[in-house]
Motif scaffolding. Structure first.
Motif, PDB file in Angstrom:
ATOM      1  N   SER A 168       0.771  -1.195  -0.101  1.00  7.60           N
ATOM      2  CA  SER A 168      -0.164   0.024   0.165  1.00  7.60           C
ATOM      3  C   SER A 168       0.808   1.375  -0.060  1.00  7.60           C
ATOM      4  O   SER A 168       0.347   2.360   0.168  1.00  7.60           O
TER       5      SER A 168
ATOM      6  N   PRO B 166      -9.968  -7.528   8.550  1.00 10.09           N
ATOM      7  CA  PRO B 166     -10.727  -6.806   7.451  1.00 10.09           C
ATOM      8  C   PRO B 166     -10.519  -5.261   7.482  1.00 10.09           C
ATOM      9  O   PRO B 166     -10.280  -4.663   6.705  1.00 10.09           O
ATOM     10  N   LYS B 167     -10.740  -4.655   8.667  1.00  8.45           N
ATOM     11  CA  LYS B 167     -10.908  -3.083   8.839  1.00  8.45           C
ATOM     12  C   LYS B 167      -9.385  -2.337   8.735  1.00  8.45           C
ATOM     13  O   LYS B 167      -9.180  -1.797   8.135  1.00  8.45           O
TER      14      LYS B 167
ATOM     15  N   LYS C 153      -6.754  -4.234   6.763  1.00 11.92           N
ATOM     16  CA  LYS C 153      -6.578  -4.414   5.492  1.00 11.92           C
ATOM     17  C   LYS C 153      -7.455  -3.150   4.667  1.00 11.92           C
ATOM     18  O   LYS C 153      -6.579  -2.674   3.740  1.00 11.92           O
ATOM     19  N   ALA C 154      -8.428  -2.930   4.998  1.00 19.13           N
ATOM     20  CA  ALA C 154      -9.114  -1.741   4.127  1.00 19.13           C
ATOM     21  C   ALA C 154      -8.203  -0.433   4.221  1.00 19.13           C
ATOM     22  O   ALA C 154      -8.005   0.298   3.563  1.00 19.13           O
TER      23      ALA C 154
ATOM     24  N   ASP D 128      -5.145  -0.688   2.437  1.00 24.02           N
ATOM     25  CA  ASP D 128      -5.362  -0.611   0.821  1.00 24.02           C
ATOM     26  C   ASP D 128      -5.850   0.704   0.555  1.00 24.02           C
ATOM     27  O   ASP D 128      -5.368   1.170  -0.666  1.00 24.02           O
ATOM     28  N   ASN D 129      -6.401   1.324   1.269  1.00 23.62           N
ATOM     29  CA  ASN D 129      -7.062   2.755   0.859  1.00 23.62           C
ATOM     30  C   ASN D 129      -5.876   3.939   1.311  1.00 23.62           C
ATOM     31  O   ASN D 129      -6.148   5.110   1.033  1.00 23.62           O
TER      32      ASN D 129
ATOM     33  N   TRP E  52     -13.457   4.086  11.132  1.00 24.63           N
ATOM     34  CA  TRP E  52     -13.243   2.580  11.179  1.00 24.63           C
ATOM     35  C   TRP E  52     -14.323   1.903  10.626  1.00 24.63           C
ATOM     36  O   TRP E  52     -15.430   2.311  11.300  1.00 24.63           O
ATOM     37  N   LEU E  53     -13.872   0.794  10.054  1.00 22.48           N
ATOM     38  CA  LEU E  53     -15.053  -0.161   9.904  1.00 22.48           C
ATOM     39  C   LEU E  53     -15.478  -0.915  11.115  1.00 22.48           C
ATOM     40  O   LEU E  53     -14.489  -0.912  11.849  1.00 22.48           O
TER      41      LEU E  53
END
Length: 178
Positions: free
Chosen positions: A27, A124-125, A127-128, A131-132, A166-167
């Motif tokens: 990233s 998952p949060k 990683k997102a 990635d972003n 945050w997700l």
């Protein structure tokens, strides 16, 4: 479990590193672009809203190398020596190909040392956010010695600050065998 006064003392001393320097290599470009935008806004005295979440290190009491690194990290931090911290995906991890490690780098060493992992429901949060390119800063709390349900050892937490909310945690996320 440490007393609340011990937690306060440990939490007060954290090692910080800008996320652009600590973001995972996959990233790096988007994190660099995002960090540049944050810096430009900062130069204009426009402060973007940032969101912080704490991540307790998991898997650190099961590995002697993690325990040794946490011990060294504690010693360095208590002596006011810098400790860099980053998050790093581990696609070749034998337990979970989605594993994300927390790693530290000590001043006298160029090697990054794993001190623990992101909990499975929070992968998952993180990683997102990687990635972003949203991660702005990462802090590690001074490790403390304590007891889990079965094992004594060093424990710590990492706080990650990012742009955007945050997700939620994903309790349905599962380990993915390689």
């Amino acid at each position: 479990m440490p007393s609340s006064s011990q937690e306060s003392a440990d939490s007060a001393t954290c090692s910080k590193i800008p996320a652009a320097a600590a973001a995972a290599t996959s990233s790096q470009q988007s994190a660099h672009q995002h960090h540049d935008l944050v810096r430009q806004l900062s130069n204009l005295n426009v402060q973007p809203k940032l969101f912080k979440e704490e991540f307790r290190l998991t898997g650190c009491n099961m590995r002697q190398d993690c325990q040794h690194s946490l011990s060294l990290c504690r010693s360095h931090m208590l002596n006011k020596r810098p400790v860099l911290v980053r998050v790093e995906p581990e696609p070749t991890n034998p337990v979970d190909r989605n594993a994300i490690a927390f790693q530290v780098q000590l001043p006298e060493d160029v090697t990054w040392h794993t001190v623990g992992y992101v909990g499975v429901a929070k992968i998952p949060k993180v990683k997102a956010a990687l990635d972003n390119g949203e991660i702005v800063e990462i802090e590690i709390e001074v490790p403390h010695y304590g007891h889990s349900a079965t094992t004594p050892g060093y424990f710590s937490a990492v706080q990650i600050m990012k742009t955007n909310k945050w997700l939620p945690n994903d309790p349905t996320n599962e380990y993915l065998k390689p």
